[in-house]
Motif scaffolding. Structure first.
Motif, PDB file in Angstrom:
ATOM      1  N   GLU A 154     -38.054  24.549  46.063  1.00 57.91           N
ATOM      2  CA  GLU A 154     -37.574  23.857  44.627  1.00 57.91           C
ATOM      3  C   GLU A 154     -37.273  24.960  43.730  1.00 57.91           C
ATOM      4  N   GLY A 155     -37.649  26.304  44.050  1.00 56.20           N
ATOM      5  CA  GLY A 155     -37.410  27.277  43.117  1.00 56.20           C
ATOM      6  C   GLY A 155     -36.167  27.812  42.804  1.00 56.20           C
ATOM      7  N   TYR A 156     -35.755  28.577  41.741  1.00 54.40           N
ATOM      8  CA  TYR A 156     -34.539  29.006  41.549  1.00 54.40           C
ATOM      9  C   TYR A 156     -34.555  30.226  40.568  1.00 54.40           C
ATOM     10  N   SER A 157     -33.612  30.897  40.517  1.00 53.39           N
ATOM     11  CA  SER A 157     -33.283  32.220  39.594  1.00 53.39           C
ATOM     12  C   SER A 157     -32.151  31.709  38.542  1.00 53.39           C
ATOM     13  N   MET A 158     -32.180  32.162  37.250  1.00 58.11           N
ATOM     14  CA  MET A 158     -31.291  32.052  36.408  1.00 58.11           C
ATOM     15  C   MET A 158     -31.154  33.086  35.517  1.00 58.11           C
ATOM     16  N   VAL A 159     -29.710  33.661  35.537  1.00 58.76           N
ATOM     17  CA  VAL A 159     -29.565  34.887  34.821  1.00 58.76           C
ATOM     18  C   VAL A 159     -28.502  34.221  33.651  1.00 58.76           C
ATOM     19  N   ILE A 160     -28.829  34.593  32.309  1.00 55.30           N
ATOM     20  CA  ILE A 160     -27.768  34.390  31.202  1.00 55.30           C
ATOM     21  C   ILE A 160     -27.435  35.884  30.796  1.00 55.30           C
ATOM     22  N   ASP A 161     -26.403  36.451  31.018  1.00 54.67           N
ATOM     23  CA  ASP A 161     -25.821  37.759  30.614  1.00 54.67           C
ATOM     24  C   ASP A 161     -24.496  37.828  30.282  1.00 54.67           C
ATOM     25  N   GLN A 162     -23.807  38.284  31.228  1.00 53.54           N
ATOM     26  CA  GLN A 162     -22.230  38.572  30.933  1.00 53.54           C
ATOM     27  C   GLN A 162     -21.802  37.057  31.275  1.00 53.54           C
ATOM     28  N   LYS A 222     -29.479  35.774  25.673  1.00 49.98           N
ATOM     29  CA  LYS A 222     -29.606  36.297  27.023  1.00 49.98           C
ATOM     30  C   LYS A 222     -30.829  36.388  27.846  1.00 49.98           C
ATOM     31  N   THR A 223     -31.148  36.041  29.005  1.00 50.64           N
ATOM     32  CA  THR A 223     -32.317  35.894  29.480  1.00 50.64           C
ATOM     33  C   THR A 223     -32.317  35.897  31.163  1.00 50.64           C
ATOM     34  N   ILE A 224     -33.453  36.329  31.787  1.00 50.33           N
ATOM     35  CA  ILE A 224     -33.414  35.830  33.160  1.00 50.33           C
ATOM     36  C   ILE A 224     -34.841  35.494  33.258  1.00 50.33           C
ATOM     37  N   ILE A 225     -34.695  34.314  34.183  1.00 46.57           N
ATOM     38  CA  ILE A 225     -35.810  33.263  34.566  1.00 46.57           C
ATOM     39  C   ILE A 225     -35.608  33.120  36.133  1.00 46.57           C
ATOM     40  N   VAL A 226     -37.188  33.438  36.600  1.00 51.33           N
ATOM     41  CA  VAL A 226     -37.388  33.125  37.919  1.00 51.33           C
ATOM     42  C   VAL A 226     -38.490  32.239  37.946  1.00 51.33           C
ATOM     43  N   ASP A 227     -38.310  31.051  38.682  1.00 49.99           N
ATOM     44  CA  ASP A 227     -39.285  29.959  38.598  1.00 49.99           C
ATOM     45  C   ASP A 227     -39.260  29.039  39.884  1.00 49.99           C
ATOM     46  N   LYS A 228     -40.368  28.587  39.870  1.00 47.04           N
ATOM     47  CA  LYS A 228     -40.712  27.823  41.169  1.00 47.04           C
ATOM     48  C   LYS A 228     -42.214  26.906  40.711  1.00 47.04           C
ATOM     49  N   PRO A 229     -42.507  25.889  41.386  1.00 49.62           N
ATOM     50  CA  PRO A 229     -43.377  24.849  40.934  1.00 49.62           C
ATOM     51  C   PRO A 229     -44.748  25.226  41.712  1.00 49.62           C
ATOM     52  N   ARG A 230     -46.026  24.995  41.033  1.00 45.75           N
ATOM     53  CA  ARG A 230     -47.346  25.037  41.560  1.00 45.75           C
ATOM     54  C   ARG A 230     -47.410  24.090  42.642  1.00 45.75           C
ATOM     55  N   PHE A 231     -47.167  22.941  42.385  1.00 48.13           N
ATOM     56  CA  PHE A 231     -47.486  21.728  43.574  1.00 48.13           C
ATOM     57  C   PHE A 231     -46.133  21.362  43.920  1.00 48.13           C
ATOM     58  N   SER A 232     -46.261  20.513  45.066  1.00 44.96           N
ATOM     59  CA  SER A 232     -44.920  20.016  45.827  1.00 44.96           C
ATOM     60  C   SER A 232     -44.897  18.277  45.266  1.00 44.96           C
ATOM     61  N   GLY A 246     -50.751  17.734  44.966  1.00 40.55           N
ATOM     62  CA  GLY A 246     -50.528  17.572  43.457  1.00 40.55           C
ATOM     63  C   GLY A 246     -51.085  16.654  43.016  1.00 40.55           C
ATOM     64  N   LEU A 247     -50.344  15.997  42.114  1.00 39.36           N
ATOM     65  CA  LEU A 247     -50.852  14.824  41.208  1.00 39.36           C
ATOM     66  C   LEU A 247     -49.862  13.953  40.970  1.00 39.36           C
ATOM     67  N   GLY A 248     -50.528  12.842  40.536  1.00 44.95           N
ATOM     68  CA  GLY A 248     -49.813  11.446  40.071  1.00 44.95           C
ATOM     69  C   GLY A 248     -50.225  11.068  38.807  1.00 44.95           C
ATOM     70  N   THR A 249     -49.424  10.482  37.669  1.00 44.19           N
ATOM     71  CA  THR A 249     -49.642   9.829  36.618  1.00 44.19           C
ATOM     72  C   THR A 249     -49.262   8.300  36.745  1.00 44.19           C
ATOM     73  N   GLN A 250     -49.983   7.341  36.181  1.00 45.64           N
ATOM     74  CA  GLN A 250     -49.455   6.128  36.382  1.00 45.64           C
ATOM     75  C   GLN A 250     -49.749   5.383  34.978  1.00 45.64           C
ATOM     76  N   ILE A 251     -48.751   4.344  34.925  1.00 51.46           N
ATOM     77  CA  ILE A 251     -48.707   3.619  33.983  1.00 51.46           C
ATOM     78  C   ILE A 251     -49.031   2.053  34.299  1.00 51.46           C
ATOM     79  N   GLU A 292     -45.996  19.564  32.890  1.00 47.57           N
ATOM     80  CA  GLU A 292     -46.488  20.976  33.263  1.00 47.57           C
ATOM     81  C   GLU A 292     -47.717  21.178  33.927  1.00 47.57           C
ATOM     82  N   VAL A 293     -48.384  20.178  34.329  1.00 49.18           N
ATOM     83  CA  VAL A 293     -49.458  20.536  34.901  1.00 49.18           C
ATOM     84  C   VAL A 293     -49.201  20.462  36.474  1.00 49.18           C
ATOM     85  N   GLY A 294     -48.010  19.826  36.848  1.00 54.04           N
ATOM     86  CA  GLY A 294     -47.706  19.667  38.373  1.00 54.04           C
ATOM     87  C   GLY A 294     -46.634  20.919  38.495  1.00 54.04           C
ATOM     88  N   TRP A 295     -46.178  21.552  37.486  1.00 50.91           N
ATOM     89  CA  TRP A 295     -45.107  22.827  37.736  1.00 50.91           C
ATOM     90  C   TRP A 295     -45.603  23.993  37.514  1.00 50.91           C
TER      91      TRP A 295
END
Length: 535
Positions: free
Chosen positions: A98-106, A145-155, A468-473, A497-500
Motif C-alpha cells: 500500500e506504500g508509494y513515493s511521490m516527488v513534486i519537482d520539475q 516541491k517535496t519528496i514523500i515516501v509513505d506506507k501504513p503501519r497496519f494493514s 490493526g484497528l476498527g472504529t464503530q458507529i 492516523e492511528v492506523g496509518w
C-alpha cells in the motif's frame, strides 16, 4: 527528473532527516517521511495525466478531481509530459502493498508497487492542494516541491457503520466510502443484520428483508419507554450491494459484511420463527439491548438455513473475511430447551458457551471451505467479558478454530495478548477507545488520537498478530445522517492516523491544525464536526 529508481536510497535518507524537515500541517494521515525541496511547482489546468496500463481507474479519479477545481479536464495519456503515475514492483520490499513515493519537482511523479499505493499517493496529492481548490479561478495552483515516501503501519484500517438500528441508505454509505478513501482507510465493516433489522436481500429467504427489514417503532433513549411513533424500514437489494461493492473496490476498500449469529438474531427469527429457540418471537423488536431469543443452533435445519444465507453472502462479497458477530448471546433459551440440552449431552458440550463455540467452529469450517475466513467479536473465544454473575466460562472446554479473526471489543486488554499468543490474528476495537456513538466527553478526540491497537507491554514477537484497528458507529440513538456524521467526525480523522501513521511521527498539535483546516472543506460536503473543543 526521475526519482523512482532511487526510492530505496531516498527511503532511508529521508527517514533519517525527518526530525529536521517538514512541510507543515497539511495531510491526514501523516506520511512516513516528507522532505521539502526548494521552490514551487506550478500545477496548471488541463495538465495531462500520464499513466501505464493498469492505472486507468486511478488516473480517472485524479482527472475528475482536477476538473472539479479547474473546470478543465486533464487528458489521460500513455506517454508525454504531465503528472506521471507509475507502477514499480521492485518497491514492494520497502513499501509493501500500500506504500508509494511521490516527488513534486520539475513534474509530479507518483510511483508504487501496486495500484493501491498509487491511489493513496493521489489522496495525498489532493490534500496538498489548497483547501478551497474547488473554487480555483486562476487556472493554476502552486505546490511546494517535496519528496514523500509513505506506507501504513497496519494493514487493517476499518470503519464500521451500523445500518441496522437506523437505516442510512446507499448514498450515505457511498459518502462514507469517499471519506475513507481520502483518509486511506481500507476496510468498510458493514453491520447488516441485528435484532432490530435485517438489511440484506437473501433470495432463498425473501422474508428476511421483507419482514425483518421493518419494525413498527423505535425506542427513543436507553431504558426509555418513549418511542418515535414511526415505523422504520429499509434494506439493500443484492444489485444495490454489488454496486456499492464496486464503488468500494474502485476506492481500494474491501467490504466485510456482518451477519450476526447465533445472537442478535430476532429480526431474522421474526421473519422465520422456526429458526429461533423460544418459539414465541413474532415481531422485530423496537427496543435495544440484549434480546431474549437466539438461533436454535442444535437444529440441523437452522444450521442449513444459516449456511444457505452465507452461500449468498459469500457469493456477493469478494473480500476474504465474513463477520458473524457472536457477541452478547442470550443462552437462557438454550438452557430452557430440553432438545437443546439433549443435543449438548450427545455432543459432550458441558456449557452453553461450549455450544456456542461448537456452532461457531461449524460456521468457520464452512466458510473456510468457501475460501473465506470467519471473523467475530471476542465473545467467540469463550471468556467472561461481561462479568456474568453465573458465568460458566471458566469451565469452557471447546476451543475456537485458529483460522478465525478475533475482533476485540471488550474485556481486559490481557485477552488481546492471550489471543495473539494462542495464534489468533486480532483486530483491536476496544470499545472505550473506538466506539463513535460515545459522547465526546466520554471519548474525546485526544483519546481517539492516542489509541494504540498494540497493547502496552505486548512482546514484539506478537505484534504481527495485531492486524490493526476498527472504529464503530452504533446507531441505536443516532437516527439521522447528520447526527451520525457529527459523532464520526472529526474522530474518524484520528483513527485514520492511528492506523496509518507510525507512532514516532504522530503529533497531536499538528493533527489539530489539519483538523481545523479541513473543517470548512468537509462542511461543504455536508459533514459537520461534533463538538470536540478542548479535546
Amino acid at each position: 527528473m526521475k526519482y523512482a529508481k532511487s526510492v530505496g536510497f531516498l527511503f532511508g535518507w529521508i527517514v533519517g532527516l525527518m526530525a529536521f524537515t517538514d512541510l507543515g500541517a497539511q495531510v491526514i494521515p501523516y506520511p512516513l517521511s516528507k522532505m521539502a525541496l526548494k521552490g514551487e511547482f506550478e500545477l496548471k489546468a488541463g495538465m495531462p495525466i500520464v499513466v501505464e496500463k493498469g492505472l486507468r481507474t486511478e488516473a480517472e479519479f485524479l482527472s475528475n478531481y482536477l476538473k472539479e477545481g479547474f473546470a478543465t479536464a486533464s487528458p489521460i495519456l500513455e506517454s508525454g509530459n504531465g503528472i506521471h503515475l507509475r507502477l514499480d514492483e521492485n518497491l514492494s520490499d520497502s513499501l509493501g502493498n500500500e506504500g508509494y513515493s511521490m516527488v513534486i519537482d520539475q513534474s509530479i511523479e507518483i510511483v508504487a508497487p501496486t495500484s493501491t499505493g498509487v491511489f493513496y499517493g493521489i489522496q495525498t496529492l489532493k490534500q496538498l492542494l489548497p483547501r478551497d481548490f474547488s473554487n480555483v479561478v486562476s487556472g493554476q495552483v502552486m505546490l511546494s516541491k517535496t519528496i514523500i515516501v509513505d506506507k501504513p503501519r497496519f494493514s487493517w484500517r476499518a470503519f464500521m457503520l451500523d445500518d441496522c438500528r437506523n437505516f442510512m441508505g446507499e448514498e450515505v454509505v457511498k459518502k462514507m466510502l469517499d471519506q475513507m478513501a481520502m483518509l486511506k482507510m481500507n476496510v468498510f465493516h458493514w453491520h447488516l443484520t441485528d435484532d432490530q433489522a435485517w438489511r440484506i436481500e437473501i433470495k432463498k429467504y425473501p422474508k428476511l428483508a421483507e419482514v425483518g427489514g421493518t419494525r413498527k417503532d423505535t425506542q427513543l433513549a436507553r431504558g426509555s419507554s418513549e418511542r418515535t411513533g414511526k415505523p422504520q424500514t429499509g434494506y439493500y437489494s443484492q444489485d444495490q450491494i454489488r454496486e456499492i461493492i464496486q464503488y468500494a473496490e474502485d476506492r481500494h476498500i474491501v467490504i466485510v459484511p456482518e451477519i450476526e449469529m447465533p445472537g442478535h438474531a430476532m429480526a431474522a427469527i421474526a421473519a422465520y420463527p422456526w429458526i429461533g429457540s423460544l418459539g414465541t418471537t413474532q415481531e422485530v423488536p423496537v427496543t435495544f439491548g440484549k434480546m431474549e431469543d437466539s438461533f436454535n443452533v442444535a437444529d440441523p435445519r437452522v444450521i442449513g438455513f444459516l449456511k444457505d444465507v452465507l452461500d449468498e453472502v459469500a457469493a456477493l462479497f469478494p473480500g476474504e473475511a465474513i463477520h458473524i458477530g457472536g457477541d452478547e448471546v442470550n443462552h437462557d433459551p438454550w438452557m430452557d430447551s430440553e432438545s437443546i440440552k439433549d443435543f449438548m449431552r450427545v455432543n459432550g458440550l458441558s456449557t452453553p458457551m461450549d455450544l456456542q463455540i461448537h456452532f461457531t467452529n461449524q460456521i468457520s469450517t464452512y466458510l473456510d471451505s468457501k475460501g473465506k475466513r470467519m471473523m467475530g467479536w471476542n465473545d467467540i473465544l469463550g471468556h467472561d467479558i461481561h462479568n456474568e454473575p453465573d458465568s460458566s466460562s471458566a469451565k469452557v472446554e471447546q476451543t475456537l478454530e485458529k483460522s478465525s479473526i478475533v475482533h476485540f471489543w471488550k474485556g481486559d486488554l490481557g485477552l488481546v495478548e492471550a489471543a495473539a499468543k494462542d495464534g489468533y490474528e486480532v483486530v483491536n476495537s476496544n470499545h472505550w477507545d473506538t466506539y463513535l456513538d460515545y459522547t465526546y466527553r466520554r471519548l474525546p478526540l485526544s483519546k481517539s488520537y492516542a489509541f494504540d491497537p498494540i497493547p502496552e507491554g505486548l512482546p514484539q514477537v506478537y505484534h504481527g498478530k495485531i492486524l490493526g484497528l476498527g472504529t464503530q458507529i452504533w446507531t441505536e440513538y443516532t437516527r439521522t445522517e447528520s447526527a451520525m456524521l457529527q459523532q464520526v467526525f472529526p474522530r474518524l480523522l484520528a483513527y485514520a492516523e492511528v492506523g496509518w501513521t507510525f507512532p514516532e511521527n504522530k503529533n497531536y498539535g499538528r493533527f489539530l491544525e489539519v483538523v481545523e483546516s479541513m473543517k470548512m472543506q468537509l462542511s461543504q460536503m455536508g459533514i459537520k464536526f461534533g463538538d470536540y473543543a478542548g479535546n
